[in-house]
Enzyme design. Structure first.
Site, PDB file in Angstrom:
ATOM      1  N   ALA A 101     -31.386 -14.595 -30.652  1.00 12.79           N
ATOM      2  CA  ALA A 101     -30.950 -15.460 -31.539  1.00 12.79           C
ATOM      3  C   ALA A 101     -30.692 -15.026 -32.841  1.00 12.79           C
ATOM      4  O   ALA A 101     -29.843 -15.416 -33.573  1.00 12.79           O
ATOM      5  CB  ALA A 101     -31.728 -16.864 -31.380  1.00 12.79           C
ATOM      6  N   ASP A 102     -31.863 -14.443 -33.251  1.00 13.11           N
ATOM      7  CA  ASP A 102     -32.049 -14.055 -34.853  1.00 13.11           C
ATOM      8  C   ASP A 102     -30.783 -13.128 -34.894  1.00 13.11           C
ATOM      9  O   ASP A 102     -30.027 -13.123 -35.883  1.00 13.11           O
ATOM     10  CB  ASP A 102     -33.153 -13.292 -35.128  1.00 13.11           C
ATOM     11  CG  ASP A 102     -34.132 -14.162 -35.893  1.00 13.11           C
ATOM     12  OD1 ASP A 102     -33.899 -14.675 -36.640  1.00 13.11           O
ATOM     13  OD2 ASP A 102     -35.319 -14.150 -35.155  1.00 13.11           O
TER      14      ASP A 102
END
Length: 381
Positions: free
Chosen positions: A176-177
């Site tokens: 997600a980062d």
């Protein structure tokens, strides 16, 4: 400041003041540094927490993840709670093209890095706010990390759909980062192009939750795409428990017969060409169930061959296939070696280390990021 094409590196002359931390924002600015931008990383006196993500090689604060996302950047260590440091930051902002930060609402205003404060100093600046959640929704003030976003987006339930274990689990990656960082990178590049055309700056919000939900739901919204829905959520191929690497006599292999037209070649390679005409296949009218029957038969046949044998046969028959490699062996990959993906470098304090080159190849105006990952405050002078 931004100028026209002069034959230099693509973003040469672009100055980015980076107040982000961990991976989301720093990954985005790494991409800009790769393209030639001057990225000035402003860190608190204790440094970015990413400096401690993993065992440091030699120096405290030079962890592997930080090394990978910091090449070519400069580091300033400044306590922005102090008025004199905020004044120095304003001087930087006055001469910057981009300011990117991940500091939430009120704190950003206190530090003078909200858009209105920054625009008063530099009207043409591109102001980028990397947030956890969109600032016009009920989650606006909540904190967000990779695990939180995997949970909120439904991603943590995907593995349960594959293996039947009801316990939600995270994908073992800062996915997600990194995905959000890619969204932030293209947002900044788009705004830079707009500024080149018009001279106009702007503010951009890049919310992690929305960025990752957009990424994951591309295929997994599935039947919910239509109103009313015509099928369940999740793309069936991705959650098929039989769509996994196949065992061989000496390891594992990924074979991807993506279309049904490719199946006869697969079973010819596996020396069972009659299977597709068997009652087990022809008597099944459900394409999803039929695909499972075929994949389970492939898994029964592949152990009769070595991985190398199957790779040779699949290549000859134009069937996509790769050996399953352990992550610890990736440095030995012959293709990555031939393309120069890994670069052996020497850091002034950490010694020899391995950097990854930017994966995108440009025909002109691209050179690797210059400089090594900086020690905390290395460029304060």
């Amino acid at each position: 400041m931004i100028a026209g094409g002069d034959g230099g590196r693509m973003l040469e002359g672009v100055r980015v003041v980076d107040l982000t931390s961990v991976v989301f924002g720093p990954y985005a600015t790494k991409i800009l540094a790769d393209l030639g931008a001057e990225v000035i990383k402003v860190e608190p006196p204790e440094g970015d927490v990413a400096r401690l993500l993993g065992k440091p090689a030699v120096t405290l604060g030079m962890a592997p993840t930080f090394m990978s996302i910091s090449r070519g950047k400069k580091s300033l260590s400044m306590d922005l709670k102090q008025p004199e440091c905020r004044e120095k930051l304003r001087i930087l902002i006055a001469d910057a093209d981009v300011l990117v930060h991940n500091i939430r609402g009120k704190a950003a205003e206190t530090l003078g890095i909200d858009y209105e404060s920054v625009r008063a100093i530099n009207p043409g600046i591109v102001h980028v706010h990397c947030t956890g959640f969109g600032q016009d929704g009920p989650y606006a003030e909540l904190q967000a990390y990779d695990d939180v976003i995997q949970a909120a987006s439904g991603t943590a339930t995907l593995l349960s759909r594959v293996d039947g274990n009801p316990r939600p689990r995270y994908l073992p990656s800062l996915i997600a980062d990194k995905v959000s960082g890619l969204h932030a990178a293209y947002a900044m590049l788009g705004a830079i192009i707009h500024k080149l055309r018009t001279g106009e700056g702007q503010t951009i919000e890049v919310p992690m939750f929305e960025s990752f939900a957009n990424f994951m739901l591309l295929e997994h919204l599935a039947g919910l795409t239509f109103d009313p829905p015509n099928a369940p959520a999740c793309y069936f191929r991705q959650i098929d428990p039989d769509r996994q690497p196949f065992p061989t006599s000496d390891g594992w292999i990924s074979i991807v017969p993506y279309t049904f037209e490719m199946m006869p070649r697969v079973f010819a390679v596996l020396e069972d060409p009659a299977f597709l005409a068997s009652a087990a296949v022809t008597g099944c009218d459900d394409p999803v169930a039929r695909n499972g029957i075929i994949l389970r038969r492939i898994a029964e046949l592949t152990p009769h061959f070595t991985t190398a044998e199957l790779l040779t046969r699949c290549a000859a028959s134009r069937i996509p296939a790769q050996a399953v490699r352990d992550m610890a062996d990736i440095l030995d990959d012959p293709h990555l070696a031939a393309t120069g993906f890994f670069e052996h470098r020497t850091h002034p304090t950490e010694g020899n280390w391995i950097a990854m080159k930017a994966p995108v190849k440009f025909g002109v105006s691209f050179q690797p990021a210059e400089g090594e990952p900086p020690l905390l405050g290395a460029d304060n002078a």
